[in-house]
Design an enzyme around this catalytic site. Structure first.
Site: not given
Ligand code: UD1
Length: 359
Positions: A129, A156, A160
């Site tokens: 990842s 997690y 990795k």
């Molecule tokens: C997260 C993990 C990553 C993991 C991946 C699995 C962290 C730091 N990273 O990635 O290690 O491999 O999930 O898919 O936790 N967001 C919103 N509203 C929501 C959900 C998300 O605004 O309800 C935003 C988050 O703040 C982020 C973006 O969407 O900026 C992507 O979030 P998400 O899909 O959870 O992925 P990551 O956090 O990038």
């Protein structure tokens, strides 16, 4: 004629199921392994439906050596493995670090041991990842494989990082082993058949499943976590990659490992050193992303435009532990694997929506 038998662990999961389809369509025989801890049994039938033929599933827990080794006794002609089986929820890993280390590390140790001792050929593609980079410094964006690995922010993520260390140490010690670690950015979307896709249990933690559930009326509104980041529109930036494009990269990685009959050391004059597994010529790392960063707000607007469905959203406080911005430099994968993620984002978001509508 089959190109060889590939073991797929975590085969019923989100990325596993899409990779299963692509490997079979590319001419490999696939033996899927899953214990259905975090996946549904009916995924197997759906994969068979897409492929138009029955598929081979061995129910086993990769962290249980006895149960996992039976798969190898039944299939001694395995020439490569793609290892997805792992726990993957960041938040949960902070609450239950021991469960995460035990499951993710033990499964990997068992896989390496069994591939080394019981398979025909010991080629492993490992599901890593971009979390291994932590929050990259701005000068390292887009992020390439040689960027420094920062301390990961969750058990997690650390599992990795540890897994990559375990694999590279193993490559140095065991000449029969060849490994490709694939560092995924943010996989999204679903198969165009809408027969397989992401199946989050409970409230989705990841952005796109939350978006599609909100669009479907299951959730009230989407919370956009933070609009005060140091980015053009203030929301976080990620590299969202289509899961089918991602699955195809696994086929390319398997093609590379299985297709190489001899080991070609990168630098023939150098003895492999303990610190640099790459010098063995049997250790590869690739970033898998599109090379384009997209903000949360851009994705939200892109979703509405691509689907014509309204998506209620609100700006909410930052989510703890979130990285401000990260996107891939995928040039190495393009050059060495001949792979590129090229599905337009509108099509990807529509595929996610089409899948949601079937649930
Ligand atoms: C997260 C993990 C990553 C993991 C991946 C699995 C962290 C730091 N990273 O990635 O290690 O491999 O999930 O898919 O936790 N967001 C919103 N509203 C929501 C959900 C998300 O605004 O309800 C935003 C988050 O703040 C982020 C973006 O969407 O900026 C992507 O979030 P998400 O899909 O959870 O992925 P990551 O956090 O990038």
């Amino acid at each position: 004629m089959s190109k060889g038998k590939i073991l797929l662990t975590g085969a019923a999961g989100y990325i596993g199921s899409h990779t299963w389809v692509e490997l079979c369509q590319a001419g490999y025989d696939v033996v899927g392994v899953d214990n259905f801890y975090n996946s549904e049994r009916d995924v197997i039938g759906r994969i068979g439906k897409i492929l138009g033929k029955p598929v081979t599933l061995e129910e086993a827990d990769c962290s249980d050596f006895g149960s996992f080794s039976k798969v190898f006794e039944k299939h001694p002609d395995i020439v490569g493995a793609v290892h997805f089986a792992a726990y993957k929820a960041v938040g949960e890993s902070i609450e239950k670090p021991l469960d995460y280390y035990k499951n993710n590390i033990t499964s990997l140790l068992n896989l390496i041991t069994l591939m080394k001792d019981k398979s025909l050929r010991a080629n492993i593609v490992f599901s890593s990842s971009c979390t291994v980079y932590g929050q990259p410094d701005k000068e390292h964006l887009p992020i390439a494989e040689d960027a420094p690995l920062k301390r990961s922010l969750s058990p997690y993520g650390k599992s990795k990082q540890m897994a990559e260390e375990i694999l590279s140490d193993s490559v140095i010690a065991y000449p029969e082993l060849k490994v490709c670690a694939l560092r995924y950015f943010n996989p999204i979307g679903a198969h165009p058949s809408a027969l397989i896709g992401e199946l989050p249990r409970g409230v989705p933690q990841n952005l796109v499943p939350f978006v599609t559930q909100t669009a479907a009326g299951i959730r009230d509104h989407l919370n956009v976590f933070g609009d005060d980041y140091n980015t053009p529109d203030g929301s976080c930036i990620r590299d969202y990659i289509y899961v089918v494009d991602l699955a195809k990269a696994h086929v390319k990685a398997i093609d590379k490992l299985v297709g190489e009959t001899e080991v070609h050391p990168v630098d023939q004059t150098d003895e492999p050193t303990y610190v640099d597994a790459a010098k063995t010529g049997r250790w590869y790392i690739y970033n898998l992303g599109t090379g384009r960063g997209l903000s949360v707000l851009e994705l939200v607007k892109g979703f509405m435009k691509a689907t014509g469905v309204n998506l209620p959203y609100q700006i909410a406080p930052r989510r703890q532990g979130d990285i401000e911005q990260v996107w891939a430099d995928p040039k190495k994968a393009e050059k060495e694997l001949g792979w590129k993620a090229d599905t337009p984002i509108e099509e990807v978001l529509r595929s996610a929506w089409n899948w949601q509508k079937t649930l």
